[in-house]
Enzyme design. Structure first.
Site, PDB file in Angstrom:
ATOM      1  N   CYS A   1     -12.445  22.982 -22.862  1.00  0.00           N
ATOM      2  CA  CYS A   1     -13.278  24.156 -23.131  1.00  0.00           C
ATOM      3  C   CYS A   1     -14.510  24.197 -22.232  1.00  0.00           C
ATOM      4  O   CYS A   1     -14.963  25.275 -21.863  1.00  0.00           O
ATOM      5  CB  CYS A   1     -13.686  24.211 -24.597  1.00  0.00           C
TER       6      CYS A   1
ATOM      7  N   ASP B   1       0.857  -1.181   0.000  1.00  0.00           N
ATOM      8  CA  ASP B   1       0.000   0.000   0.000  1.00  0.00           C
ATOM      9  C   ASP B   1       0.892   1.229   0.000  1.00  0.00           C
ATOM     10  O   ASP B   1       1.866   1.288   0.740  1.00  0.00           O
ATOM     11  CB  ASP B   1      -0.926   0.008   1.224  1.00  0.00           C
TER      12      ASP B   1
ATOM     13  N   ALA C   1      -5.271   0.928 -10.633  1.00  0.00           N
ATOM     14  CA  ALA C   1      -4.487  -0.094  -9.936  1.00  0.00           C
ATOM     15  C   ALA C   1      -5.168  -1.462 -10.048  1.00  0.00           C
ATOM     16  O   ALA C   1      -4.501  -2.485 -10.206  1.00  0.00           O
ATOM     17  CB  ALA C   1      -4.300   0.296  -8.473  1.00  0.00           C
TER      18      ALA C   1
END
Lengths: 551, 605
Positions: B152, B27, B100
């Site tokens: 935009c 982790d 992940a």
């Protein structure tokens, strides 16, 4: 679905509980923090349940257990460590569980249910008890379960090998916030006068071309679809003798009528608000109807005669009922509105209209509540909670009342409803995959324990086969008692064998999983939000499946 | 175990108490206050420390016989290569993001290691077993990728609150306090390629903002920023008539005017995060949070040593200063464009990608993961299950059989081979000629790619470049697409960098094996070691949970609760197992594999 969190700037506490406040809001959290949970039996499963309640911050917990920590506990219970060996389970579990959250007060009592009921009954007397909810870990003899007061919710849990069951009993459980997908009620078939007038005013030049002094394209494409529908419903009524489009085919016609009025000469060739209007026809165009849950609440005997003892929930329910009675059977408006294509100003104006109506409906309900409370000299008549009434009104078509069958009725063998549920499940076409067999076997396990004071298959007895035969006999007797005409189902036998083999032992994985399932239901009951299971859920870890029964 | 968060903590406890022999925890995150309502292996004293390390330390105490190893690292780091994954019997995904999850899925497929994938959101959750060639993989069904918006829409023509929030978080905050080179995943420049004039304008505006940033210590800093983004830039936009033909043009705000109105009002009025703030309240919060952030940067600058990188502040939903700034700026922009204003509480959820989470759902999910692992470790994939949790009262969760691989899945339904190459010497030509044409008998019509296109029949510029020059690293996946008539299914070549003797060929050549045609890919294959996912006829089904997990926006109207889970329940075969004291019961056909020893650990044989 996010609920409203506590007001004010976020404190570190709100930060810590942020992720769950988004599920049950300040209301739910406050109820959680007022709960005092008693755990009978510091088993692995019991500790896992408590863990999942301490983390989100219940107010207090008390672990009640009279055993000493043994080597076997350490292998399955995360909340008993090597240093705990030989010490009281209640004390050690309370200490280790307490470390999970400094916001929660924890305590323990080296004792058991039987001795409390006979020696210190005040601990469980509803008039004197500190406990708001009881967690009971099997094994507990049935007669003790039947002595528990009817006023306190209980959660009775079996966790044997890969099998788990949870039986919930609670006094009449009412829910305001079931968290439905949407609270939106647009009242398109029953608009109130201000809404009709507003719609008329905003759409007066809707179908007049701009060149003839009508609405400009920009405005036309930003009329909220709610107003479009109200306008075209009026048009429809004019050409249909005042009838509304109710049937599928009428609604289909109504849709094409709206599409015909859409301006197509605009950039993109379609107007989004018209598309939204058409999409809403099938779902949002309906006569207001009471949900079955709300009907049950409004027709409950508790509503019928208000006294100074009546709970506020039922007084508000009665007020809502009276309100609907004088309002063409319409409930108070929720005031919720979906997002829609509109100019910000136009949207806000419409939203204010719905909110104002919801507010005035709630105020009318509040007046009725006040009347009732004054009339019966209710002790809370001077502390009427306006927020609570508004919340009730907002959710008035999503109310729920659960009447849990008592454990005594379940075990009486003569309760017709109980028999019906079990026989129904045994006669189901997919009975092979039903977990009713697990229930029957666990029930036999319960009876075995009650009669012998030990679990079947327990290591202290070299009599597994005998124990199994005894369990089998109990099952046959039960099936006969409820009038099951056939011989013992094979699946029952298999599960019974599995239970005897478990010998009353827990597995950590099952304990942990059961801890999640049970705590989830406890939280639903405590917060009075979401609909809890009524009344039994069985989990089978081998097939990774659950099933619920009202037993 | 990849991920030591909500599911991870539960999972690790279960694995340790179940007696698994060796567990690796990966982790990259550190512990935050908002984790503590469910991640019970962590306490207050662990805040800001590594989740993997603390999880190992806390859980390890409960069973000294388990070997635990913690990696405070990103699972995508090169140390976690296919060989590393191949060293495990089973991998658990307990992750919080799509990228992940997909990476681990791919690595496990390549290493042919079973993966148990899980996720939760609120009361909903899911557990899925993934095994190459036997079940569908994570990518067999479409996963909604996190939402991104055209530049935009964000910079010039916002129409929803989320557009203004993304503007405040990924543009304004970044330009003033972050490193603007960082391209934001929220912004998608590709959709604007035809809008080059506007893009050039926007670029100039960003440059101007960067210049203002230099004046952070000036007393009119807030006024300058305000007038720049809420007045001058808006007036510039408004002057572009063609942009507002079918839209309501924005209304610029003026600092002088707003600040006059705000005089004498305390910044505290904006503290209520439930309330919809007024223009003045938003202004006060904007100015106040901008001041707080500027002071932080100036303080950091004072403490800067030598040639350290310039101090920056990045958005963190739990950092009140950045959240206040984003909330106020987003709302001011909404007011300019006539868009609904949101409360700070709602903006936190929208900007912070917040998913509701509680201990109970994680406990159930992690328990189910371990139960699935028991089956996986016995190689019993027929009784493995896919499970959906929901908050519905009639059933705590729904169970179904895993679907077979999707034969058109580009991730798992491919042929595979592995070679070694000295990437500093080997060229793309070596790969094409030696490996693909000579070794695997490909014809001329092929497309070869990594994350970029390397070669196709119209593009041979790279032939003489070394693999290293083409971006190959220690371990690189190459996809080969057959463009001939009646093509073979795609091939995935795993290229591992190796030092090969100077005098030898710089690349190894795999033995020839039959790669099935796409047209026959649904038939049984005789080559299980090099091929998978071809015996399927399953249909891809949409899965609701992943659509929510990893999604960029979780608004109330479209939250997880509104999603319907699949409800079909499967009638299944019975799996034998026992809990305790094996051998006490007469042997039946239910005799089992999972055995509980007297010391309470489970052994699996």
């Amino acid at each position: 679905m996010a609920s409203s969190p506590p007001s004010g700037s976020p404190s570190s506490k709100e930060k810590k509980y942020d992720r769950q406040l988004r599920l049950w809001g300040a209301n739910g959290q406050n109820r959680l923090e007022r709960a005092h949970i008693a755990l009978f039996g510091a088993t692995a499963t019991g500790c896992e349940v408590l863990k999942n309640l301490i983390l989100p911050s219940i107010g207090r917990f008390t672990v009640i257990d009279d055993k000493l920590v043994e080597q076997a506990d350490l292998g399955v219970n995360f909340f008993l460590d090597q240093d705990s060996l030989g010490k009281p389970r209640a004390e050690r579990a309370a200490a280790l569980l307490g470390e999970l959250n400094p916001d929660v007060a924890g305590g323990f009592r080296i004792d058991n249910l039987e001795s409390i009921l006979s020696n210190t009954p005040g601990l469980l007397d509803p008039r004197t008890t500190e406990f708001t909810h009881l967690l009971l870990m099997s094994p507990i003899p049935t007669p003790l379960l039947l002595q528990l007061p009817a006023e306190i919710p209980i959660f009775f849990v079996h966790s044997l090998g890969f099998i788990t069951s949870l039986r919930i009993y609670a006094p009449t459980h009412t829910i305001i916030e079931i968290h439905p997908d949407s609270l939106v009620d647009l009242r398109l078939f029953n608009p109130w006068p201000e809404l009709s007038e507003f719609a008329l005013e905003k759409t007066s030049t809707l179908d007049v071309p701009e060149s003839e002094g009508g609405m400009g394209d920009h405005e036309h494409g930003h009329i909220p679809y709610v107003l479009l529908l109200l306008k075209y419903l009026e048009d429809w009524k004019q050409s249909h003798q005042g009838h509304l489009p109710g049937s599928y085919s009428e609604k289909t016609l109504f849709k094409s009528m709206i599409m015909d009025r859409m301006r197509t000469g605009v950039p993109g060739g379609i107007e989004e608000n018209y598309v939204e209007a058409v999409n809403a026809v099938m779902g949002d165009l309906r006569t207001a109807e009471l949900s079955s849950g709300t009907k049950e609440v409004l027709n409950d005997p508790e509503c019928q005669s208000i006294t100074s003892q009546t709970d506020e929930f039922w007084i508000i329910a009665r007020a809502v009922k009276d309100f609907a009675g004088s309002n063409n059977a319409l409930l108070p408006l929720s005031g919720a509105m979906p997002d829609m294509k509109a100019e910000s100003r136009g949207y806000v104006a419409l939203q204010n209209l719905y909110r104002a109506k919801a507010y005035s409906d709630a105020a009318a309900v509040e007046r009725i509540v006040r009347d009732y409370m004054n009339r019966v000299q209710h002790p809370k008549r001077n502390q009427i909670d306006r927020d609570a009434i508004q919340l009730f009104c907002r959710h008035s078509n999503f109310l729920r009342r659960l009447n849990y069958r008592s454990i005594a009725d379940e075990f009486s063998n003569s309760n017709e409803q109980h028999k019906g549920v079990v026989l129904g499940a045994l006669g189901d076409w997919d009975v092979e995959s039903s977990l009713i067999h697990h229930y029957i076997a666990l029930r036999a396990y319960q009876e075995f324990y009650t009669g012998h004071g030990r679990a079947p298959g327990d290591t202290s007895h070299e009599s597994c086969e005998e124990d199994y035969q005894e369990i089998r006999r109990i099952i046959c007797e039960y099936l006969k008692g409820i009038g099951y005409p056939e011989s013992l189902p094979e699946r029952c036998e298999k599960v019974a064998k599995e239970i005897v083999r478990a010998g009353g032992g827990e597995l950590h994985v099952t304990a942990s999983l059961a801890g999640g399932i049970v705590a989830q239901e406890v939280i639903k009951i405590i917060t009075r939000q979401y609909v809890p299971i009524n009344n039994t859920v069985i989990f089978d870890g081998i097939g990774s499946r659950t099933q619920t029964f009202e037993l | 175990m990849v991920g030591a968060g909500g599911i991870g903590c539960e999972l690790l406890k279960n694995l340790v108490l179940t007696g698994f022999g060796e567990i690796h925890i990966v982790d990259m995150d550190t512990i935050d206050l908002s984790n503590l309502n469910r991640q019970f292996l962590f306490g207050m004293q662990h805040i800001k420390k590594s989740k993997a390390m603390v999880a190992k330390e806390t859980a390890g105490k409960f069973n000294p016989n388990v070997k635990l190893e913690a990696h405070h690292a990103n699972i995508k780091d090169p140390e976690f290569n296919v060989k590393w994954f191949g060293g495990f019997n089973v991998v658990f995904n307990a992750l919080d993001n799509l990228e992940a999850r997909r990476h681990v899925n791919k690595m496990c497929l390549s290493a042919d290691v079973p993966l148990i994938e899980s996720g939760t959101t609120g009361f909903d959750g899911q557990v899925q077993v993934i095994k190459r060639g036997k079940t569908e993989c994570y990518d067999c069904t479409h996963k909604a990728t996190p939402k991104s918006f055209p530049v935009c829409t964000i910079r010039s023509t916002p129409s929803q609150p989320i557009h203004c929030i993304v503007w405040a978080k990924s543009y304004l905050l970044v330009e003033i306090f972050g490193t603007s080179e960082e391209s934001s995943p929220d912004l998608d420049p590709t959709e604007d390629s035809e809008n080059s004039r506007e893009i050039a304008n926007l670029k100039r505006e960003a440059e101007e903002l960067k210049n203002i940033r230099e004046k952070m210590d000036s007393p009119d800093f807030a006024a300058t920023v305000f007038n720049k983004v809420f007045r001058d830039d808006i007036n510039r936009l408004r002057s572009m008539d063609e942009m507002w033909k079918s839209r309501k043009p924005p209304e610029a705000l003026d600092h002088q005017m707003v600040s006059d109105e705000a005089k004498g009002i305390d910044a505290k009025v904006s503290e209520n995060d439930q309330k919809i703030w007024s223009l003045v309240e938003n202004y006060i919060m904007f100015e106040d949070s901008l001041r707080r952030l500027a002071e932080r940067v100036l303080d950091m600058k004072r403490d800067q040593v030598g040639d350290e990188a310039a101090p920056i502040i990045t958005f963190d939903k739990d950092d009140e200063d950045t959240l206040d700034f984003v909330a106020a700026s987003a709302n001011l922009r909404s007011l300019v464009f006539g868009i609904n204003v949101k409360s700070k509480f709602d903006i936190k959820q929208m900007a912070g990608n917040i998913i509701p989470a509680i201990a109970t759902t994680n406990a159930i999910t992690a328990g189910l993961c371990v139960l699935q692992a028991f089956k996986v470790l016995r190689d019993d994939f027929t009784s493995a299950r896919t499970i959906f949790l929901s908050r519905l009262a009639d059933r705590a969760f729904c169970t179904e059989k895993p679907s077979p691989p999707n034969p058109t899945c580009g991730v798992c339904s491919v042929a595979r081979t592995a070679i070694e190459a000295d990437i500093e010497r080997a060229t793309l030509g070596d790969l094409l000629d030696n490996v693909l044409r000579d070794g695997l008998r490909y014809g001329g019509e092929i497309t070869v790619m990594t994350s970029q296109l390397l070669y196709d029949c119209d593009f041979d510029d790279n032939i003489d470049r070394t693999l290293k020059g083409l971006g190959f690293s220690e371990e690189t996946f190459v996809t080969v697409v057959d463009d001939e008539d009646d093509p073979r299914i795609n091939l995935e070549v795993l290229v591992t960098n190796t030092q090969l003797p100077e005098d030898s060929t710089p690349i190894t050549i795999p033995a020839y094996f039959e790669i099935p045609k796409k047209s026959s890919a649904k038939l049984e294959t005789p080559e299980p070691s090099s091929l998978n996912g071809n015996s399927a006829n399953g249909s891809a089904t949409k899965r609701s949970i992943e659509e929510v997990i990893g999604s960029d926006e979780l608004d109330q109207s479209n939250g997880p609760d509104t999603k319907k889970l699949r409800r079909d329940i499967v009638v299944e075969d019975r799996v034998p197992a026992s809990a305790k004291k094996l051998g006490k019961m007469p042997a039946t056909e239910m005799d089992d594999i999972v055995v509980i020893d007297d010391d309470g650990t489970i052994t699996i044989d």
